[in-house]
Design a protein around this motif. Sequence first.
Motif, PDB file in Angstrom:
ATOM      1  N   ALA A  67      35.973  60.325  12.775  1.00  0.00           N
ATOM      2  CA  ALA A  67      36.779  59.198  12.301  1.00  0.00           C
ATOM      3  C   ALA A  67      36.466  58.899  10.843  1.00  0.00           C
ATOM      4  O   ALA A  67      35.340  59.093  10.387  1.00  0.00           O
ATOM      5  N   VAL A  68      37.486  58.421  10.134  1.00  0.00           N
ATOM      6  CA  VAL A  68      37.351  58.032   8.729  1.00  0.00           C
ATOM      7  C   VAL A  68      37.906  56.627   8.583  1.00  0.00           C
ATOM      8  O   VAL A  68      38.978  56.313   9.107  1.00  0.00           O
ATOM      9  N   ASP A  69      37.174  55.794   7.868  1.00  0.00           N
ATOM     10  CA  ASP A  69      37.607  54.431   7.566  1.00  0.00           C
ATOM     11  C   ASP A  69      39.022  54.479   6.977  1.00  0.00           C
ATOM     12  O   ASP A  69      39.335  55.347   6.153  1.00  0.00           O
ATOM     13  N   GLU A  70      39.864  53.557   7.426  1.00  0.00           N
ATOM     14  CA  GLU A  70      41.276  53.595   7.053  1.00  0.00           C
ATOM     15  C   GLU A  70      41.494  53.595   5.541  1.00  0.00           C
ATOM     16  O   GLU A  70      42.399  54.244   5.044  1.00  0.00           O
ATOM     17  N   THR A 101      41.627  66.682  20.870  1.00  0.00           N
ATOM     18  CA  THR A 101      42.320  65.576  20.230  1.00  0.00           C
ATOM     19  C   THR A 101      43.613  65.288  20.985  1.00  0.00           C
ATOM     20  O   THR A 101      44.054  66.096  21.795  1.00  0.00           O
ATOM     21  N   GLY A 102      44.183  64.164  20.728  1.00  0.00           N
ATOM     22  CA  GLY A 102      45.406  63.775  21.421  1.00  0.00           C
ATOM     23  C   GLY A 102      46.620  64.548  20.942  1.00  0.00           C
ATOM     24  O   GLY A 102      46.698  64.970  19.783  1.00  0.00           O
ATOM     25  N   ASN A 103      47.573  64.716  21.829  1.00  0.00           N
ATOM     26  CA  ASN A 103      48.831  65.387  21.484  1.00  0.00           C
ATOM     27  C   ASN A 103      49.557  64.654  20.355  1.00  0.00           C
ATOM     28  O   ASN A 103      50.347  65.247  19.636  1.00  0.00           O
ATOM     29  N   SER A 104      49.270  63.372  20.164  1.00  0.00           N
ATOM     30  CA  SER A 104      49.936  62.569  19.139  1.00  0.00           C
ATOM     31  C   SER A 104      49.184  62.556  17.810  1.00  0.00           C
ATOM     32  O   SER A 104      49.656  61.969  16.836  1.00  0.00           O
ATOM     33  N   GLN A 108      45.372  65.283  12.482  1.00  0.00           N
ATOM     34  CA  GLN A 108      44.114  65.867  12.933  1.00  0.00           C
ATOM     35  C   GLN A 108      44.323  67.307  13.413  1.00  0.00           C
ATOM     36  O   GLN A 108      43.529  68.197  13.099  1.00  0.00           O
ATOM     37  N   LEU A 109      45.389  67.538  14.156  1.00  0.00           N
ATOM     38  CA  LEU A 109      45.692  68.903  14.609  1.00  0.00           C
ATOM     39  C   LEU A 109      45.865  69.844  13.412  1.00  0.00           C
ATOM     40  O   LEU A 109      45.411  70.992  13.443  1.00  0.00           O
TER      41      LEU A 109
END
Length: 152
Positions: A67-70, A101-104, A108-109
Motif C-alpha cells: 500500500a502507498v499513502d494516497e 490482488t483483486g480483480n478490480s 496494481q495488476l
Amino acid sequence: MEHSIRRLKKNEKIPYELLLLADPSKEIVDSYIHRGECYVAESGEKMIGVFVLLPTRPKTVELVNIAVDEAHQRKGVGKKLVEFAVRTARKENAETIEIGTGNSSLSQLGIYQKCGFRITGIDRDFFIRHYDEPIVENGIECIDMVRLSMDL
C-alpha cells in the motif's frame, strides 16, 4: 522527494493506517502481520508505503498488503516497493514470490506484470467469502482474487 525502504523494527508501531488502505479488515491484517516481515517506505520522517513478505511454503514467499499513502500514489512508490520485495526475496533464497490482488485493482495488476509477475490463477469469490462489506474499486466490485507469481 527521495524516499527509503526499510524493515519495520520490532518495537515500532504497526502502520495500520497504511495497511488498511490495501486490506480493509484489521482482523485479516492481524492474522498475518506477525507471521511475516513488514517493510516501510519513508519520505523524510513520514511512512508513505508498506508491504509484508510472508513465508508460505518452502522457498516461497507471498508479497501481501502492498500500500502507498494516497498523497504519494502514482509517483512510482508502489513499483519501487514491489522491486524491493523481489530483491529481498532473492536475498533470502526464495525461489518463488507470489502476490494476490483483486480483480478490480487495475493499476496494481499493471504494476505487478510490469515487474515480471505472471497471472497463475483466479480464486473465485475470494472477497465475497472473506469480507463482510463489498469492496468497490475503479467502479468495479472486487469479487475474485487474481493470483500472480514470479520464479526467482
